[in-house]
Design a protein around this motif. Structure first.
Motif, PDB file in Angstrom:
ATOM      1  N   ASP A 132      58.031 117.500  40.360  1.00 27.61           N
ATOM      2  CA  ASP A 132      56.563 117.607  41.218  1.00 27.61           C
ATOM      3  C   ASP A 132      57.348 118.896  42.174  1.00 27.61           C
ATOM      4  N   PRO A 133      56.553 120.331  42.107  1.00 30.84           N
ATOM      5  CA  PRO A 133      57.415 121.546  43.035  1.00 30.84           C
ATOM      6  C   PRO A 133      57.276 121.313  44.750  1.00 30.84           C
ATOM      7  N   GLU A 134      56.199 120.900  44.521  1.00 33.88           N
ATOM      8  CA  GLU A 134      55.711 120.148  46.201  1.00 33.88           C
ATOM      9  C   GLU A 134      56.459 118.743  46.398  1.00 33.88           C
ATOM     10  N   LEU A 135      57.009 118.467  45.684  1.00 29.33           N
ATOM     11  CA  LEU A 135      57.875 116.881  46.054  1.00 29.33           C
ATOM     12  C   LEU A 135      57.247 116.129  46.312  1.00 29.33           C
ATOM     13  N   ASP A 136      55.118 116.331  46.259  1.00 27.83           N
ATOM     14  CA  ASP A 136      54.394 114.866  47.076  1.00 27.83           C
ATOM     15  C   ASP A 136      53.442 114.070  45.803  1.00 27.83           C
ATOM     16  N   GLU A 137      52.643 113.649  45.738  1.00 25.16           N
ATOM     17  CA  GLU A 137      52.492 112.849  44.960  1.00 25.16           C
ATOM     18  C   GLU A 137      50.956 112.156  44.936  1.00 25.16           C
ATOM     19  N   TRP A 138      50.061 111.782  44.440  1.00 25.52           N
ATOM     20  CA  TRP A 138      49.494 110.844  45.241  1.00 25.52           C
ATOM     21  C   TRP A 138      48.799 109.621  44.313  1.00 25.52           C
ATOM     22  N   LEU A 139      48.772 108.363  44.917  1.00 31.00           N
ATOM     23  CA  LEU A 139      47.488 107.417  43.961  1.00 31.00           C
ATOM     24  C   LEU A 139      46.871 106.950  44.657  1.00 31.00           C
ATOM     25  N   VAL A 140      45.772 107.174  43.665  1.00 26.46           N
ATOM     26  CA  VAL A 140      44.281 106.427  44.710  1.00 26.46           C
ATOM     27  C   VAL A 140      43.173 105.508  43.789  1.00 26.46           C
ATOM     28  N   MET A 141      43.715 103.621  43.995  1.00 26.13           N
ATOM     29  CA  MET A 141      42.770 103.299  43.728  1.00 26.13           C
ATOM     30  C   MET A 141      41.353 102.915  43.941  1.00 26.13           C
ATOM     31  N   ASP A 142      40.648 103.335  42.461  1.00 26.46           N
ATOM     32  CA  ASP A 142      39.113 102.165  42.601  1.00 26.46           C
ATOM     33  C   ASP A 142      39.304 101.008  42.328  1.00 26.46           C
ATOM     34  N   THR A 143      39.625 100.598  42.051  1.00 22.77           N
ATOM     35  CA  THR A 143      39.465  98.838  41.641  1.00 22.77           C
ATOM     36  C   THR A 143      41.119  98.698  42.448  1.00 22.77           C
ATOM     37  N   PHE A 144      41.099  97.201  42.602  1.00 29.14           N
ATOM     38  CA  PHE A 144      42.566  96.416  42.884  1.00 29.14           C
ATOM     39  C   PHE A 144      41.583  94.806  42.984  1.00 29.14           C
ATOM     40  N   GLU A 145      41.765  94.521  41.995  1.00 24.07           N
ATOM     41  CA  GLU A 145      41.728  92.407  41.929  1.00 24.07           C
ATOM     42  C   GLU A 145      43.188  92.356  41.218  1.00 24.07           C
ATOM     43  N   HIS A 146      43.425  90.427  42.543  1.00 18.93           N
ATOM     44  CA  HIS A 146      44.265  89.217  41.953  1.00 18.93           C
ATOM     45  C   HIS A 146      43.767  88.420  40.552  1.00 18.93           C
ATOM     46  N   ARG A 147      43.910  89.139  40.453  1.00 18.89           N
ATOM     47  CA  ARG A 147      44.622  88.253  38.919  1.00 18.89           C
ATOM     48  C   ARG A 147      45.208  88.940  37.554  1.00 18.89           C
ATOM     49  N   PRO A 148      45.658  88.127  37.418  1.00 14.61           N
ATOM     50  CA  PRO A 148      47.138  88.770  36.575  1.00 14.61           C
ATOM     51  C   PRO A 148      46.658  89.816  35.821  1.00 14.61           C
ATOM     52  N   GLY A 149      47.403  90.926  35.903  1.00 12.94           N
ATOM     53  CA  GLY A 149      46.885  91.807  34.888  1.00 12.94           C
ATOM     54  C   GLY A 149      48.481  91.928  33.254  1.00 12.94           C
ATOM     55  N   THR A 150      48.578  93.316  32.950  1.00 15.18           N
ATOM     56  CA  THR A 150      50.109  93.097  31.764  1.00 15.18           C
ATOM     57  C   THR A 150      50.777  94.096  31.966  1.00 15.18           C
ATOM     58  N   VAL A 151      51.624  93.812  31.618  1.00 18.36           N
ATOM     59  CA  VAL A 151      53.700  94.098  32.036  1.00 18.36           C
ATOM     60  C   VAL A 151      53.999  94.418  30.816  1.00 18.36           C
ATOM     61  N   THR A 152      53.989  95.994  29.808  1.00 20.89           N
ATOM     62  CA  THR A 152      54.843  95.731  28.439  1.00 20.89           C
ATOM     63  C   THR A 152      56.412  97.049  28.883  1.00 20.89           C
ATOM     64  N   LEU A 153      57.262  96.745  28.591  1.00 22.62           N
ATOM     65  CA  LEU A 153      58.142  96.745  28.771  1.00 22.62           C
ATOM     66  C   LEU A 153      58.120  98.073  27.142  1.00 22.62           C
ATOM     67  N   PRO A 154      58.006  99.140  27.664  1.00 25.12           N
ATOM     68  CA  PRO A 154      58.075 100.160  26.206  1.00 25.12           C
ATOM     69  C   PRO A 154      59.687  99.583  25.428  1.00 25.12           C
ATOM     70  N   ARG A 155      59.223  99.916  24.405  1.00 23.22           N
ATOM     71  CA  ARG A 155      60.453 100.222  23.037  1.00 23.22           C
ATOM     72  C   ARG A 155      62.099 100.915  23.958  1.00 23.22           C
TER      73      ARG A 155
END
Length: 262
Positions: A233-256
């Motif tokens: 990024d030219p300005e060296l900054d990026e944001w993550l903004v969460m709309d939901t956050f639940e404490h239950r297992p998600g999915t994690v998949t290693l790309p091929r």
């Protein structure tokens, strides 16, 4: 993810983890990422939507962001801790490029994965902690022509949370979104050289502002990351903004593409 302190490898790796996507994916940049991981001190990814702040207080709110009501810092709250199991959705924002894409962040049994954008969006990347290794793979980014999967072994959830223990408490804030969220604002970072104090040239390598739920330091609502981990990024900054956050297992998949050769 980014504060003067002793240099340790785990904290360094945390800075890379906070900016998971950010380090360049060429062979040379992979070496840079490894060097940064070794140099960065013992801590994201991971902003009020979006705003920046320093040590004790006042900050500015970019035009695309909702304002955050500031209060004076009180006694430090519990430090952020990413849980073993969680799932959430939100947005990844690269303001200077005018890009906002869907974002997911999920964890399962201590592994975790960020994914921003997708095939039909101008940016698309994934970062994940998988079986004790930090992976980052950028499929699409403006001007990017190389797409290797980089790996930093020896990094896991425990190392990430260990790094968060050195975060600095900025204070309680209210994210003025819908719904409004009461959060605790933490800052992590690395500046070289750390010592001695006084009038010495210093280089801020990486900074991160982390906003976790006031009542639950394991619920992450927003992160600003700035520094070498955001080299695309030219300005060296990026944001993550969460709309939901639940404490239950998600999915994690290693790309091929990140799987070890057989």
């Amino acid at each position: 993810m980014i504060v003067p302190r002793a240099v340790t490898a785990p904290d360094a790796q945390l800075r890379v983890a906070m900016g998971w996507k950010g380090t360049r994916r060429t062979a040379a940049s992979a070496a840079l990422a490894g060097a940064v991981a070794l140099l960065l001190a013992a801590a994201p990814a991971v902003g009020a939507e979006p705003r920046t702040g320093t040590g004790s207080g006042a900050g500015t709110v970019p035009s695309f962001a909702s304002a955050a009501a500031r209060q004076e810092p009180s006694a430090p709250a519990p430090v952020p801790r990413l849980p073993r199991d969680f799932r959430g959705k939100g947005r990844w924002i690269v303001r200077d490029l005018g890009i906002t894409v869907p974002f997911t962040w999920e964890g399962r049994d201590g592994d975790s994965q960020m994914t921003a954008g997708g095939p039909r969006y101008p940016i698309w990347f994934t970062n994940l902690i998988h079986h004790g290794t930090l992976y980052t793979l950028t499929y699409k980014w403006p001007g990017l022509t190389e797409h290797p999967c980089s790996r930093i072994p020896g990094f896991d959830l425990e190392a990430l949370n260990k790094g968060f223990e050195n975060a600095r408490f900025v204070g309680p804030e209210t994210l003025r979104r819908t719904p409004q969220r009461r959060v605790n604002h933490w800052r992590v970072g690395v500046v070289l050289p750390e010592l001695p104090p006084g009038n010495y040239p210093r280089l801020p390598l990486a900074l991160g502002d982390i906003y976790v739920d006031e009542d639950d330091p394991g619920t992450f609502w927003q992160v600003l990351q700035f520094g070498v981990q955001n080299l695309y990024d030219p300005e060296l900054d990026e944001w993550l903004v969460m709309d939901t956050f639940e404490h239950r297992p998600g999915t994690v998949t290693l790309p091929r593409r990140c799987e070890p050769p057989r």
